[in-house]
Write a protein that holds these residues in place. Structure first.
Motif, PDB file in Angstrom:
ATOM      1  N   GLU B 196      -3.585   6.925  29.549  1.00 38.04           N
ATOM      2  CA  GLU B 196      -3.982   8.082  30.354  1.00 38.04           C
ATOM      3  C   GLU B 196      -4.152   9.340  29.491  1.00 38.04           C
ATOM      4  OE1 GLU B 196      -5.005   8.677  33.464  1.00 38.04           O
ATOM      5  OE2 GLU B 196      -5.039   6.522  33.808  1.00 38.04           O
ATOM      6  N   PRO B 197      -3.268   9.562  28.506  1.00 33.10           N
ATOM      7  CA  PRO B 197      -3.436  10.769  27.678  1.00 33.10           C
ATOM      8  C   PRO B 197      -4.753  10.800  26.898  1.00 33.10           C
ATOM      9  CG  PRO B 197      -1.232   9.883  27.416  1.00 33.10           C
ATOM     10  CD  PRO B 197      -2.009   8.878  28.209  1.00 33.10           C
ATOM     11  N   VAL B 198      -5.423   9.666  26.763  1.00 29.50           N
ATOM     12  CA  VAL B 198      -6.751   9.665  26.146  1.00 29.50           C
ATOM     13  C   VAL B 198      -7.815   9.861  27.233  1.00 29.50           C
ATOM     14  CG1 VAL B 198      -8.412   8.341  24.789  1.00 29.50           C
ATOM     15  CG2 VAL B 198      -5.969   8.168  24.290  1.00 29.50           C
ATOM     16  N   ARG B 199      -7.597   9.158  28.344  1.00 29.27           N
ATOM     17  CA  ARG B 199      -8.587   9.213  29.425  1.00 29.27           C
ATOM     18  C   ARG B 199      -8.711  10.621  30.019  1.00 29.27           C
ATOM     19  NH1 ARG B 199      -6.251   4.263  33.038  1.00 29.27           N
ATOM     20  NH2 ARG B 199      -7.180   2.480  31.970  1.00 29.27           N
ATOM     21  N   GLY B 200      -7.572  11.218  30.353  1.00 31.68           N
ATOM     22  CA  GLY B 200      -7.576  12.503  31.070  1.00 31.68           C
ATOM     23  C   GLY B 200      -8.363  13.583  30.340  1.00 31.68           C
ATOM     24  N   PRO B 201      -7.987  13.881  29.085  1.00 25.92           N
ATOM     25  CA  PRO B 201      -8.697  14.941  28.375  1.00 25.92           C
ATOM     26  C   PRO B 201     -10.199  14.666  28.235  1.00 25.92           C
ATOM     27  CG  PRO B 201      -6.660  14.401  27.244  1.00 25.92           C
ATOM     28  CD  PRO B 201      -6.835  13.385  28.325  1.00 25.92           C
ATOM     29  N   LEU B 202     -10.573  13.396  28.008  1.00 26.30           N
ATOM     30  CA  LEU B 202     -12.008  13.096  27.913  1.00 26.30           C
ATOM     31  C   LEU B 202     -12.698  13.367  29.255  1.00 26.30           C
ATOM     32  CD1 LEU B 202     -11.972   9.833  25.745  1.00 26.30           C
ATOM     33  CD2 LEU B 202     -12.742  12.099  25.029  1.00 26.30           C
ATOM     34  N   CYS B 203     -11.997  13.054  30.331  1.00 32.25           N
ATOM     35  CA  CYS B 203     -12.549  13.288  31.666  1.00 32.25           C
ATOM     36  C   CYS B 203     -12.852  14.756  31.930  1.00 32.25           C
ATOM     37  CB  CYS B 203     -11.561  12.840  32.747  1.00 32.25           C
ATOM     38  SG  CYS B 203     -11.754  11.149  33.190  1.00 32.25           S
ATOM     39  N   THR B 204     -12.018  15.635  31.383  1.00 30.40           N
ATOM     40  CA  THR B 204     -12.250  17.049  31.672  1.00 30.40           C
ATOM     41  C   THR B 204     -13.645  17.455  31.224  1.00 30.40           C
ATOM     42  OG1 THR B 204     -11.358  17.784  29.532  1.00 30.40           O
ATOM     43  CG2 THR B 204      -9.806  17.623  31.364  1.00 30.40           C
ATOM     44  N   ARG B 205     -14.182  16.758  30.248  1.00 27.24           N
ATOM     45  CA  ARG B 205     -15.513  17.122  29.763  1.00 27.24           C
ATOM     46  C   ARG B 205     -16.589  16.873  30.805  1.00 27.24           C
ATOM     47  NH1 ARG B 205     -17.526  14.680  24.695  1.00 27.24           N
ATOM     48  NH2 ARG B 205     -18.981  16.388  24.973  1.00 27.24           N
ATOM     49  N   GLY B 206     -16.300  16.020  31.756  1.00 32.11           N
ATOM     50  CA  GLY B 206     -17.287  15.731  32.797  1.00 32.11           C
ATOM     51  C   GLY B 206     -17.188  16.659  33.997  1.00 32.11           C
ATOM     52  N   VAL B 207     -16.123  17.439  34.081  1.00 37.16           N
ATOM     53  CA  VAL B 207     -15.929  18.247  35.293  1.00 37.16           C
ATOM     54  C   VAL B 207     -15.932  19.750  35.029  1.00 37.16           C
ATOM     55  CG1 VAL B 207     -14.605  16.376  36.343  1.00 37.16           C
ATOM     56  CG2 VAL B 207     -13.382  18.251  35.249  1.00 37.16           C
ATOM     57  N   LEU B 208     -15.812  20.154  33.770  1.00 33.68           N
ATOM     58  CA  LEU B 208     -15.727  21.590  33.492  1.00 33.68           C
ATOM     59  C   LEU B 208     -17.009  22.300  33.902  1.00 33.68           C
ATOM     60  CD1 LEU B 208     -13.840  21.891  30.098  1.00 33.68           C
ATOM     61  CD2 LEU B 208     -13.100  22.718  32.315  1.00 33.68           C
ATOM     62  N   TYR B 209     -16.851  23.453  34.478  1.00 31.75           N
ATOM     63  CA  TYR B 209     -17.963  24.278  34.982  1.00 31.75           C
ATOM     64  C   TYR B 209     -18.732  23.589  36.108  1.00 31.75           C
ATOM     65  CZ  TYR B 209     -17.138  26.757  30.575  1.00 31.75           C
ATOM     66  OH  TYR B 209     -16.555  27.431  29.527  1.00 31.75           O
ATOM     67  N   THR B 210     -18.113  22.575  36.726  1.00 26.73           N
ATOM     68  CA  THR B 210     -18.720  21.957  37.905  1.00 26.73           C
ATOM     69  C   THR B 210     -17.703  22.025  39.048  1.00 26.73           C
ATOM     70  OG1 THR B 210     -17.882  19.672  37.888  1.00 26.73           O
ATOM     71  CG2 THR B 210     -19.617  20.196  36.307  1.00 26.73           C
ATOM     72  N   ALA B 211     -18.116  21.528  40.212  1.00 25.91           N
ATOM     73  CA  ALA B 211     -17.190  21.451  41.339  1.00 25.91           C
ATOM     74  C   ALA B 211     -16.813  20.001  41.622  1.00 25.91           C
ATOM     75  CB  ALA B 211     -17.834  22.085  42.578  1.00 25.91           C
ATOM     76  N   MET B 212     -17.086  19.120  40.658  1.00 22.31           N
ATOM     77  CA  MET B 212     -16.884  17.688  40.894  1.00 22.31           C
ATOM     78  C   MET B 212     -15.560  17.201  40.303  1.00 22.31           C
ATOM     79  SD  MET B 212     -20.722  16.190  40.198  1.00 22.31           S
ATOM     80  CE  MET B 212     -21.175  17.153  38.764  1.00 22.31           C
ATOM     81  N   GLY B 213     -15.031  16.139  40.893  1.00 20.82           N
ATOM     82  CA  GLY B 213     -13.831  15.520  40.365  1.00 20.82           C
ATOM     83  C   GLY B 213     -14.180  14.394  39.409  1.00 20.82           C
ATOM     84  N   ALA B 214     -13.147  13.839  38.781  1.00 20.58           N
ATOM     85  CA  ALA B 214     -13.372  12.821  37.758  1.00 20.58           C
ATOM     86  C   ALA B 214     -13.993  11.545  38.333  1.00 20.58           C
ATOM     87  CB  ALA B 214     -12.051  12.490  37.074  1.00 20.58           C
ATOM     88  N   TRP B 215     -13.786  11.311  39.624  1.00 20.20           N
ATOM     89  CA  TRP B 215     -14.329  10.090  40.233  1.00 20.20           C
ATOM     90  C   TRP B 215     -15.702  10.318  40.843  1.00 20.20           C
ATOM     91  CZ3 TRP B 215     -12.488   5.752  38.752  1.00 20.20           C
ATOM     92  CH2 TRP B 215     -11.119   5.622  38.434  1.00 20.20           C
ATOM     93  N   ALA B 216     -16.282  11.474  40.614  1.00 24.16           N
ATOM     94  CA  ALA B 216     -17.582  11.751  41.213  1.00 24.16           C
ATOM     95  C   ALA B 216     -18.693  11.097  40.394  1.00 24.16           C
ATOM     96  CB  ALA B 216     -17.813  13.251  41.318  1.00 24.16           C
ATOM     97  N   THR B 217     -19.549  10.384  41.095  1.00 20.27           N
ATOM     98  CA  THR B 217     -20.743   9.808  40.491  1.00 20.27           C
ATOM     99  C   THR B 217     -21.536  10.919  39.798  1.00 20.27           C
ATOM    100  OG1 THR B 217     -20.863   8.121  42.179  1.00 20.27           O
ATOM    101  CG2 THR B 217     -22.927   8.702  41.098  1.00 20.27           C
ATOM    102  N   GLY B 218     -21.979  10.642  38.566  1.00 25.33           N
ATOM    103  CA  GLY B 218     -22.802  11.637  37.879  1.00 25.33           C
ATOM    104  C   GLY B 218     -22.041  12.483  36.874  1.00 25.33           C
TER     105      GLY B 218
END
Lengths: 533, 524
Positions: B196-218
């Motif tokens: 998880e400590p690898v997954r979580g930080p990488l995930c933040t790159r997909g959600v920053l400056y958006t309104a989407m969560g990590a499980w959001a398509t796209g």
């Protein structure tokens, strides 16, 4: 001496049977092997409580392809679909009730919002148009995008042209449907919460997503593609439960000369020199065939039934990372009478359609939040029907059957916990508690029940992780990525092993399209091979 | 006063406005940039949380700025230079440990090895995959999107170029690209990594400056696009402008001026006038009018549309425009600090890039859940930088300035309003950082919060969305900001959209401004 067939179909669910029927009709000697004592897979009617017959899993039908009904002459084999009229969304002290009578629905919507009543008049025809546009895709084997050769894309050119010629309004709608969340999509049209929530619910059924998850608008459309007798977006129930569909298709297959064996679980697919040559049953019996058609999902087909050495490691990785994540369960109740809604007492025609527990988008989204973090929803979304009001043969006279589709119930629970009897019981009781909020007298009427968790779906039907679509209907698992990227055309890396179930394009629901398209593809290839020889 | 000789108006002196203006001036246009704020620079304009402390603007890194922009505008001649530390992302964990992501994937893998051999091995492959797909997306980003309605010859050429770029990926990576683009970022990382400590930080790159969560398509696409053309790879970039984002703004202003661009600040455009389907000019807040045949708006698309006469726009288009999604969910917090915070596992070298608080997929998802229910996350995702670590000129000696991106903080609050939530955001940020950098609170000399409402009011970002339009798959490429209006020409002849609401979207890339000018010059 092993027996020999032209084709063996693994799995006697609706897709396996459709596939067998088409193959047999063109003169092939076909054998269907079903693990259980009963046909249908997840399209199953079973007498769980004496005298009460439940559509154990899938419970309504709309997506079944009309060409299959026609070509296999299913009505002749006993298929009769009874229309299911309308959807009521019970609320605390009010309700929202839409029926097939358009004028009546508009009057009801006006009670809530003039804007929504007006928007509804536009929305229905628009979605029907979208359904008509996308319909051809349903009977098309998908191309491989990585090949980019004209041959791969040729079947798509008319589609691309058709898209180009669509009015801008429809192009936009199409893109939105492919990418947006059901909630965002509906927000553009409507303002009434129970209306948006109930409509968005068809975007989440069977998926592990919430109404605000992008991509769910597509599932909305997927459910709009249904048609009964040419009428789009019509739902019905088969007389005798959904299992009757399976038996009608089986009837067609038998009439065409196919053999069907139940209680014949396949232990493994035999291969020789990289091609499938037949199957070995758990009993040890060996059966040979020119082609093996698997209607199981890709995990079961490749990981359980095939020898590891046959598979390319990178292909195996693709199979293993394919997402299932079952998200739904069922609660089937045997009742000694009709319960009454607190918000609309009496037992009128509003109980004859779907009863949707979806008072607001937040309600469903909260239900999803629970599941995201590995718990069954505290207050689940429930889609309920009382089939005995349309088809009294399902229960003793005066008694009733209530079929409740429940979401969310995650297959994977938090902290690695596993589903067990206690958890199943708690799940079921919680669903009944939720029902009791709307039907206060429900417990008084319950004389028997069946609680089905995603683990049960997996155990009973073999659907991996209890996913009712044989793999999640998320964007990256559709069309040319279904069931494995690069293998979307029903063939597999093992020659003469084909796939024909919901795992393949165009996916799940009682549609039958995968079974049919795969059979036609195989027959085409077989003819080509013959000509070459 | 705007001189009469002007033939081109650019609305907004943000980075895209300045870049577009300079490029148009180079092509011989007489350009004026009209900016409503007191200073040019848009979201690059920073603040002084306390005397001697200089905080960045709404963004704190500039790694996505196209090299071609730097070169064409000779930004280095105007004082622009960058600092690129070896570290990309440092991710402290609640248990006191931390994971550092370096620019060098092999180094990251090596450090991961003690925790998980599996993830160490997987990291290099994942980095390669991200780079390969991003290399294709880099082509997409410079392309002028096609219009499915009128496939012209130019589109066909573009199609071939993209097609070739796609084929060059090879069948396997090509398939992987098609699969990965619509995915949820959580799936993208979950299927590769076990920690998880690898997954979580990488995930933040997909959600920053958006309104989407990590499980959001796209959201996978957000991560992949962030790495396109930036040498970002799996860990992304951490590139600072020396002297802060203000220095980049200053360089862009100087470069535009050098090209003969006139910049008028405190010139608020209140209307774009049209005549017979063509743009006729703009009207300013003081009632004065500028008549020009070419107007390039870098305001967000909804704001641009609202500057037009709704009757001329027509009800259908108006409704479509109003449906553009701009759910701003980001707040910014700037700190004046007495010293370097003691982040878990963090020596100054590791803290010199982005410091990311998003320890697991669930944490990222939970933080973003708040958007759906219109409230501020009590346990937010944070991305912090301490630019003064590598650029001491930004803070008094021995002290530091820290900039934090805070999510989620949706503009639309269900309860209360931003007047009373402002302080709360600061408190949550401090409380959260305290858990990952014990003693953090005591270092804080000043805490400055920029709410999404500030972004809407001060920076004229409709919806408070820094990227002008949500970077979801429904507002992407040929349908960003909407289908039929994605080729920079916007609603009327002579009116162009050149801000982040146009393809390839937000971030300090200069992509929309550059692409738009290419299209304008072709159309002229």
């Amino acid at each position: 001496m092993a027996k020999r067939y032209d084709a063996i179909v693994i799995g006697g669910g609706h897709n396996g049977l459709v596939n067998a029927a088409y193959l047999a009709r063109s003169g092939l000697k076909v054998l269907v092997l079903e693990r259980r004592h009963i046909l249908g897979g997840a399209t199953l009617t079973e007498e769980i409580v004496p005298g009460f017959r439940f559509s154990v899993f899938s419970y309504v039908v709309s997506l079944l392809r009309p060409e299959i009904i026609r070509e296999l002459q299913l009505p002749k084999h006993g298929l009769e679909i009874l229309p299911l009229d309308g959807t009521i969304t019970p609320l605390d002290d009010d309700y929202l009730w839409r029926v097939n009578d358009h004028g009546k629905t508009i009057r009801e919507l006006r009670r809530w919002s003039l804007n929504d009543a007006e928007a509804y008049e536009e929305y229905g025809p628009l979605m029907a148009e979208m359904g008509r546009f996308i319909k051809p895709i349903l009977s098309l084997p998908p191309p491989d995008p990585a090949k980019l050769s004209p041959g791969e894309w040729l079947p798509l050119t008319p589609l691309a042209k058709q898209f180009r010629d669509l009015p801008r309004r429809l192009q936009t709608t199409f893109i939105q449907l492919m990418t947006m969340s059901a909630a965002d999509f509906l927000d553009q049209w409507f303002e009434t919460e129970p209306l948006k929530a109930t409509m968005s619910a068809s975007g989440i059924i069977g998926t592990f997503q919430g109404p605000r998850s992008p991509g769910t608008a597509y599932v909305l459309l997927h459910h709009y593609m249904g048609e009964i007798d040419g009428a789009f977006r019509a739902w019905g129930i088969p007389r005798g439960g959904t299992g009757a569909i399976a038996y009608a298709i089986a009837g067609a297959a038998l009439a065409a000369g196919a053999e069907i064996r139940t209680e014949a679980p396949v232990a493994r697919i035999r291969t020789q020199g990289g091609r499938a040559t037949g199957v070995v049953l758990e009993s040890g019996e060996e059966i040979e065939a020119n082609v093996v058609m698997s209607s199981l999902d890709s995990r079961w087909t490749f990981i359980k039934l095939l020898d590891d050495s046959v598979l390319d490691p990178s292909f195996k990785r693709e199979v293993l990372r394919y997402k299932y994540r079952g998200s739904s369960g069922k609660v089937n109740l045997a009742l000694d009478g009709l319960p009454e809604l607190a918000c609309k007492p009496g037992t009128g025609e509003w109980l004859r359609g779907a009863i949707s527990f979806s008072p607001s988008l937040d309600y469903i989204e909260h239900a999803y939040d629970d599941a995201k973090y590995g718990r069954p929803s505290a207050r689940p979304y429930i889609d309920m029907i009382i089939p005995t009001l349309v088809d009294p043969s399902m229960a003793p006279p005066g008694d009733h059957v209530m079929s409740c589709f429940v979401q969310y119930a995650p297959y994977h629970l938090a902290d690695g916990e596993l589903w067990d009897d206690a958890k199943r019981e708690a799940f079921g009781q919680n669903v009944i508690d939720t029902i009791e909020e709307r039907f206060p007298d429900i417990r008084r009427h319950i004389v028997g029940h069946q609680f089905v968790t995603p683990k049960d779906i997996e155990d009973i039907t073999g659907l991996s992780e209890g996913n009712i679509f044989q793999g999640e209907l998320s964007l990256e698992q559709l069309f040319f990525n279904r069931p494995v990227p690069g293998w979307s055309r029903y063939r597999t890396p093992v020659r003469d092993l084909w796939m024909c179930g919901s795992a393949t394009h165009p996916g799940g629901g009682i549609m039958g399209a995968p079974g049919r398209i795969s059979a036609l593809e195989y027959l085409k290839e077989r003819r080509k091979g013959r000509r070459a020889a | 006063m705007v001189p009469k000789t002007i033939d081109t108006v650019v609305i907004g002196a943000g980075h895209n406005g300045l870049i577009a203006a300079a490029a148009l001036a180079k092509a011989g246009r007489a350009v004026v940039v009209l900016e409503r704020a007191e200073r040019a620079g848009g979201i690059l304009r920073g603040s002084q949380p306390a005397p001697g402390f200089r905080a960045p603007g709404l963004v704190h890194t500039v790694g996505r700025l196209r090299p071609s922009v730097v070169k064409d505008l000779r930004l280095e001649r105007f004082g622009y230079s960058t600092i690129a530390p070896a570290v990309r992302m440092h991710a402290p964990m609640p248990d006191g440990s931390a994971i550092t992501f370096w620019g060098d994937a092999a180094r990251t893998a090596e450090e991961l090895r003690s925790r998980s051999v599996h993830d160490a091995d997987a990291f290099v492959g994942f980095d390669q995959k991200v780079r390969a797909i991003a290399s294709f997306l880099a082509y997409v980003q410079v392309a002028i999107p096609p219009d499915p309605k009128s496939p012209s010859f130019a589109d066909a050429i573009m199609g071939l170029k993209l097609g070739k770029a796609f084929r060059d990926l090879g069948a396997k990576t090509g398939r992987e690209a098609v699969r990965a683009l619509p995915m949820a970022v959580a799936d993208l990382v979950q299927e590769v990594f076990e920690l998880e400590p690898v997954r979580g930080p990488l995930c933040t790159r997909g959600v920053l400056y958006t309104a989407m969560g990590a499980w959001a398509t796209g959201t996978a696409q957000v991560l992949l696009n962030d790495s396109a053309g930036t040498d970002g790879g799996a860990a992304g970039t951490a590139v600072f402008a020396r002297g802060g984002t203000d220095a980049l703004a200053d360089a862009l202003v100087a470069a535009a001026n050098a090209r003969g661009v006139q910049i008028r600040t405190e010139h608020d455009v209140v209307a774009i006038r049209t005549r017979a389907e063509r743009v006729a000019g703009v009207t300013l807040a003081d009632g004065s009018e500028v008549d020009v045949p070419l107007v390039v708006s870098t305001a967000d698309p909804k704001r641009t549309m609202r500057l037009l006469d709704p009757v001329e726009v027509g009800p259908t288009m108006h409704r479509r425009g109003e449906n553009i999604r701009q759910p701003g969910a980001t707040a910014r917090v700037n700190f004046a600090l007495g010293d370097v915070p003691a982040f878990h596992g963090g020596d100054p070298e590791r803290l010199a890039g982005r410091i990311v608080i998003g320890p697991s997929i669930d944490d990222v998802e939970r933080a973003m859940d708040a958007v759906k229910y219109g409230r501020v996350s009590e346990e937010p995702v944070l991305e912090a930088t301490i630019p003064s670590l590598t650029d001491p000129s930004l803070a008094p000696e021995g002290k530091h300035v820290m900039s934090v991106v805070f999510q989620a903080a949706p503009l639309g609050l269900r309860d209360g309003d931003w007047a009373d939530q402002r302080e709360h955001v600061g408190e949550i940020a401090i409380k959260t950082l305290e858990r990952y950098a014990p003693g953090f609170g005591e270092l804080v000399e000043v805490c400055e919060v920029v709410t999404p409402l500030d972004m809407e009011e001060r920076y004229a970002l409709t919806g408070g969305h820094i990227q002008h339009a949500e970077p979801g798959l429904d507002q992407f490429f040929a349908w960003r900001p909407m289908l039929g209006e994605a080729r920079y020409r916007f609603l009327f002849d002579g009116l162009y959209l050149a801000g982040s609401g146009a393809h390839p979207g937000g971030g300090i890339s200069g992509g929309p401004g550059t692409n738009a000018v290419r299209k304008i010059l072709k159309d002229l």
